[in-house]
Motif scaffolding. Structure first.
Motif, PDB file in Angstrom:
ATOM      1  N   GLY A  52       0.792  -1.227   0.000  1.00 26.19           N
ATOM      2  CA  GLY A  52       0.000   0.000   0.000  1.00 26.19           C
ATOM      3  C   GLY A  52       0.823   1.275   0.000  1.00 26.19           C
ATOM      4  N   MET A  53       2.148   1.164   0.034  1.00 23.29           N
ATOM      5  CA  MET A  53       3.007   2.350   0.014  1.00 23.29           C
ATOM      6  C   MET A  53       3.664   2.436  -1.359  1.00 23.29           C
ATOM      7  SD  MET A  53       6.069   3.396   2.582  1.00 23.29           S
ATOM      8  CE  MET A  53       4.942   3.984   3.829  1.00 23.29           C
ATOM      9  N   PRO A  54       3.479   3.543  -2.045  1.00 24.88           N
ATOM     10  CA  PRO A  54       4.066   3.665  -3.395  1.00 24.88           C
ATOM     11  C   PRO A  54       5.584   3.851  -3.343  1.00 24.88           C
ATOM     12  CG  PRO A  54       2.978   5.711  -2.778  1.00 24.88           C
ATOM     13  CD  PRO A  54       2.721   4.734  -1.676  1.00 24.88           C
ATOM     14  N   GLN A  55       6.312   2.731  -3.511  1.00 22.86           N
ATOM     15  CA  GLN A  55       7.767   2.759  -3.521  1.00 22.86           C
ATOM     16  C   GLN A  55       8.259   2.470  -4.937  1.00 22.86           C
ATOM     17  OE1 GLN A  55       7.457  -0.050  -0.032  1.00 22.86           O
ATOM     18  NE2 GLN A  55       9.517   0.750   0.336  1.00 22.86           N
TER      19      GLN A  55
ATOM     20  N   THR B 163       7.992  11.262   0.128  1.00 23.54           N
ATOM     21  CA  THR B 163       6.963  11.896   0.946  1.00 23.54           C
ATOM     22  C   THR B 163       6.308  13.032   0.172  1.00 23.54           C
ATOM     23  OG1 THR B 163       8.364  13.623   1.917  1.00 23.54           O
ATOM     24  CG2 THR B 163       8.390  11.444   2.996  1.00 23.54           C
ATOM     25  N   PRO B 164       5.140  13.516   0.616  1.00 25.31           N
ATOM     26  CA  PRO B 164       4.525  14.668  -0.045  1.00 25.31           C
ATOM     27  C   PRO B 164       5.444  15.896  -0.067  1.00 25.31           C
ATOM     28  CG  PRO B 164       2.927  13.592   1.357  1.00 25.31           C
ATOM     29  CD  PRO B 164       4.263  12.940   1.638  1.00 25.31           C
ATOM     30  N   GLY B 165       6.354  16.003   0.909  1.00 28.74           N
ATOM     31  CA  GLY B 165       7.290  17.127   0.945  1.00 28.74           C
ATOM     32  C   GLY B 165       8.540  16.922   0.111  1.00 28.74           C
TER      33      GLY B 165
ATOM     34  N   LEU C  46      16.998   4.908   5.633  1.00 27.77           N
ATOM     35  CA  LEU C  46      17.792   5.947   4.969  1.00 27.77           C
ATOM     36  C   LEU C  46      16.826   7.053   4.607  1.00 27.77           C
ATOM     37  CD1 LEU C  46      19.629   3.686   2.354  1.00 27.77           C
ATOM     38  CD2 LEU C  46      20.525   4.446   4.574  1.00 27.77           C
ATOM     39  N   THR C  47      17.207   8.298   4.797  1.00 22.04           N
ATOM     40  CA  THR C  47      16.362   9.431   4.408  1.00 22.04           C
ATOM     41  C   THR C  47      17.211  10.467   3.678  1.00 22.04           C
ATOM     42  OG1 THR C  47      14.945   9.137   6.344  1.00 22.04           O
ATOM     43  CG2 THR C  47      14.793  11.253   5.209  1.00 22.04           C
TER      44      THR C  47
END
Length: 137
Positions: free
Chosen positions: A99-102, A110-112, A129-130
């Motif tokens: 369910g997470m668009p990867q 993220t939206p940001g 990792l970010t």
């Protein structure tokens, strides 16, 4: 240089220490030192101390471990694709969440605009990792 705690500043100037549990210290030492390329500063029968940038990461021996379903430690990286490629070349696979668009590298944006990818250590602890669009200072 280690930050020290002063009476008026509280913990503001103190360096943080991360803690991760492991049931097998030698396996953890190899993973963090070899697969992730972190500097192993000390290894005892009770803990393995590694350096994650300016942060001390204390990997401690536990008899039993129930990994949590959320991220317990992560790294801010400038180039998430290069970090993922280096991890994959060391045998580390990125996690995928239903369910997470990867994307094909396992990166969620993220939206940001931040990009995040997750992986497990050998004990099942979730690490991340970010790549920040505006890196924290």
């Amino acid at each position: 240089m280690m930050g020290t705690m002063t009476g008026e500043a509280g913990l503001r100037g103190a360096d943080g220490i991360g803690f991760l549990p492991t049931t097998d210290l030698e396996r953890a030492r190899r993973f963090f030192g070899e697969a992730l390329g972190l500097a192993v500063e000390e290894a005892t029968p009770f803990a393995c101390v590694v350096r994650a940038g300016a942060t001390m990461l204390l990997v401690t021996k536990v008899e039993e471990l129930r990994p949590q379903p959320f991220t317990v430690f992560g790294w801010a990286v400038g180039d998430i694709r290069a970090a993922i490629a280096a991890l994959r070349s060391a045998g580390v696979e990125m996690l995928r969440y239903e369910g997470m668009p990867q994307d094909t590298d396992g990166v969620w944006t993220t939206p940001g605009g931040e990009e995040i990818a997750w992986f497990h250590d050998p004990d099942g602890n979730t690490l991340s990792l970010t790549r920040f669009t505006n890196p924290p200072t």
